[in-house]
Write a protein that holds these residues in place. Structure first.
Motif, PDB file in Angstrom:
ATOM      1  N   SER A  49       3.508 -16.517   0.605  1.00  0.00           N
ATOM      2  CA  SER A  49       3.547 -15.658  -0.578  1.00  0.00           C
ATOM      3  C   SER A  49       4.509 -14.495  -0.370  1.00  0.00           C
ATOM      4  O   SER A  49       4.912 -14.186   0.754  1.00  0.00           O
ATOM      5  CB  SER A  49       2.156 -15.119  -0.893  1.00  0.00           C
ATOM      6  OG  SER A  49       1.763 -14.192   0.098  1.00  0.00           O
ATOM      7  N   ARG A  50       4.877 -13.849  -1.466  1.00  0.00           N
ATOM      8  CA  ARG A  50       5.759 -12.685  -1.406  1.00  0.00           C
ATOM      9  C   ARG A  50       5.156 -11.595  -0.526  1.00  0.00           C
ATOM     10  O   ARG A  50       5.836 -10.983   0.295  1.00  0.00           O
ATOM     11  CB  ARG A  50       6.016 -12.137  -2.816  1.00  0.00           C
ATOM     12  CG  ARG A  50       7.068 -11.026  -2.822  1.00  0.00           C
ATOM     13  CD  ARG A  50       7.247 -10.395  -4.189  1.00  0.00           C
ATOM     14  NE  ARG A  50       6.344  -9.263  -4.262  1.00  0.00           N
ATOM     15  CZ  ARG A  50       5.391  -9.084  -5.173  1.00  0.00           C
ATOM     16  NH1 ARG A  50       5.214  -9.943  -6.127  1.00  0.00           N
ATOM     17  NH2 ARG A  50       4.619  -8.030  -5.143  1.00  0.00           N
ATOM     18  N   GLY A  51       3.853 -11.383  -0.652  1.00  0.00           N
ATOM     19  CA  GLY A  51       3.169 -10.374   0.153  1.00  0.00           C
ATOM     20  C   GLY A  51       3.236 -10.674   1.639  1.00  0.00           C
ATOM     21  O   GLY A  51       3.436  -9.782   2.456  1.00  0.00           O
ATOM     22  N   GLU A  52       3.078 -11.958   1.998  1.00  0.00           N
ATOM     23  CA  GLU A  52       3.176 -12.349   3.408  1.00  0.00           C
ATOM     24  C   GLU A  52       4.588 -12.132   3.935  1.00  0.00           C
ATOM     25  O   GLU A  52       4.773 -11.664   5.057  1.00  0.00           O
ATOM     26  CB  GLU A  52       2.785 -13.816   3.595  1.00  0.00           C
ATOM     27  CG  GLU A  52       1.323 -14.020   3.822  1.00  0.00           C
ATOM     28  CD  GLU A  52       0.990 -15.469   4.102  1.00  0.00           C
ATOM     29  OE1 GLU A  52       1.289 -15.943   5.213  1.00  0.00           O
ATOM     30  OE2 GLU A  52       0.422 -16.111   3.211  1.00  0.00           O
ATOM     31  N   LYS A  53       5.588 -12.510   3.134  1.00  0.00           N
ATOM     32  CA  LYS A  53       6.988 -12.303   3.541  1.00  0.00           C
ATOM     33  C   LYS A  53       7.255 -10.822   3.786  1.00  0.00           C
ATOM     34  O   LYS A  53       7.878 -10.451   4.782  1.00  0.00           O
ATOM     35  CB  LYS A  53       7.946 -12.831   2.479  1.00  0.00           C
ATOM     36  CG  LYS A  53       8.014 -14.326   2.404  1.00  0.00           C
ATOM     37  CD  LYS A  53       8.949 -14.764   1.296  1.00  0.00           C
ATOM     38  CE  LYS A  53       8.884 -16.264   1.092  1.00  0.00           C
ATOM     39  NZ  LYS A  53       9.684 -16.713  -0.051  1.00  0.00           N
ATOM     40  N   GLU A  54       6.770  -9.977   2.878  1.00  0.00           N
ATOM     41  CA  GLU A  54       6.960  -8.529   3.031  1.00  0.00           C
ATOM     42  C   GLU A  54       6.233  -8.013   4.273  1.00  0.00           C
ATOM     43  O   GLU A  54       6.749  -7.154   4.986  1.00  0.00           O
ATOM     44  CB  GLU A  54       6.466  -7.797   1.776  1.00  0.00           C
ATOM     45  CG  GLU A  54       7.324  -8.044   0.551  1.00  0.00           C
ATOM     46  CD  GLU A  54       6.716  -7.480  -0.720  1.00  0.00           C
ATOM     47  OE1 GLU A  54       5.571  -6.971  -0.701  1.00  0.00           O
ATOM     48  OE2 GLU A  54       7.400  -7.544  -1.765  1.00  0.00           O
ATOM     49  N   THR A  83       8.224  -9.091   7.355  1.00  0.00           N
ATOM     50  CA  THR A  83       9.440  -8.276   7.437  1.00  0.00           C
ATOM     51  C   THR A  83       9.122  -6.852   7.873  1.00  0.00           C
ATOM     52  O   THR A  83       9.768  -6.307   8.774  1.00  0.00           O
ATOM     53  CB  THR A  83      10.179  -8.261   6.080  1.00  0.00           C
ATOM     54  OG1 THR A  83      10.510  -9.614   5.727  1.00  0.00           O
ATOM     55  CG2 THR A  83      11.445  -7.430   6.140  1.00  0.00           C
ATOM     56  N   GLU A 101      -0.899  -9.096  -0.849  1.00  0.00           N
ATOM     57  CA  GLU A 101      -0.102  -7.877  -0.982  1.00  0.00           C
ATOM     58  C   GLU A 101      -0.031  -7.156   0.354  1.00  0.00           C
ATOM     59  O   GLU A 101      -1.018  -7.056   1.076  1.00  0.00           O
ATOM     60  CB  GLU A 101      -0.710  -6.970  -2.043  1.00  0.00           C
ATOM     61  CG  GLU A 101       0.203  -5.814  -2.382  1.00  0.00           C
ATOM     62  CD  GLU A 101      -0.153  -5.154  -3.689  1.00  0.00           C
ATOM     63  OE1 GLU A 101       0.062  -3.935  -3.791  1.00  0.00           O
ATOM     64  OE2 GLU A 101      -0.646  -5.840  -4.609  1.00  0.00           O
ATOM     65  N   TYR A 102       1.165  -6.655   0.642  1.00  0.00           N
ATOM     66  CA  TYR A 102       1.426  -5.921   1.883  1.00  0.00           C
ATOM     67  C   TYR A 102       1.378  -4.430   1.609  1.00  0.00           C
ATOM     68  O   TYR A 102       1.902  -3.949   0.612  1.00  0.00           O
ATOM     69  CB  TYR A 102       2.805  -6.317   2.416  1.00  0.00           C
ATOM     70  CG  TYR A 102       3.401  -5.380   3.441  1.00  0.00           C
ATOM     71  CD1 TYR A 102       2.778  -5.160   4.655  1.00  0.00           C
ATOM     72  CD2 TYR A 102       4.601  -4.722   3.196  1.00  0.00           C
ATOM     73  CE1 TYR A 102       3.325  -4.310   5.602  1.00  0.00           C
ATOM     74  CE2 TYR A 102       5.165  -3.883   4.136  1.00  0.00           C
ATOM     75  CZ  TYR A 102       4.524  -3.681   5.332  1.00  0.00           C
ATOM     76  OH  TYR A 102       5.072  -2.844   6.261  1.00  0.00           O
TER      77      TYR A 102
END
Length: 156
Positions: free
Chosen positions: A6-11, A14, A40-41
């Protein structure tokens, strides 16, 4: 075949990678699951705050990478060209382990920590103190399990 990230995991990966490379311990990095599949990060300076989404319910904290883990991973990763990929893999491993621990903590697989919290609460505690206590204990349990897993991995 790779697992969807997910986008949150990628963030999260990173943000943690950057912090570990710089050995920046000024923030604690957390990955929350808002609902199934949506993550969500958050990088927070105040470790006592917990994420609550718009409907007022607390989100499930999947993973926490704090000062000790940042320092440990920074030291283990070293300064060569392989540091970044090693850190990313290590953070992904922490997420995988954190998921299993988090689902147990948040009663997804039958462990009832809420009962344990209720037994440990003093009758004179305010609602705010009780909430902070529960957040703190869930965080400590999650961090302790992650640290234990990292130490076991370094022994092997």
């Amino acid at each position: 075949m790779s697992k969807f990230i997910s986008r949150g995991e990628k963030e999260f990966i990173t943000g943690c990678t950057k912090a570990i490379l710089k050995c920046d311990t000024s923030k604690e990095h957390r990955l929350y699951e808002i609902k199934k599949g949506i993550r969500e990060y958050r990088a927070v300076s105040d470790i006592n705050l917990d994420f609550v989404h718009h409907n007022g319910e607390a989100a499930t904290c999947i993973c926490v990478i704090g000062e000790e883990l940042i320092r440990s991973f920074h030291w283990k990763a070293g300064d060569d060209d392989l540091a970044r990929p090693w850190i990313k893999r290590a953070v992904k491993d922490v997420i995988i382990h954190g998921e299993s621990v988090a689902y147990n903590i948040y009663d997804k697989e039958g462990i009832h920590l809420d009962k344990l919290f209720k037994e440990a609460i003093h009758p004179k505690m305010t609602k705010e103190q009780i909430k902070n206590y529960e957040i703190s204990m869930r965080k400590r349990i999650l961090e302790g399990a992650i640290e234990k897993n990292v130490k076991n991995d370094s022994i092997n």
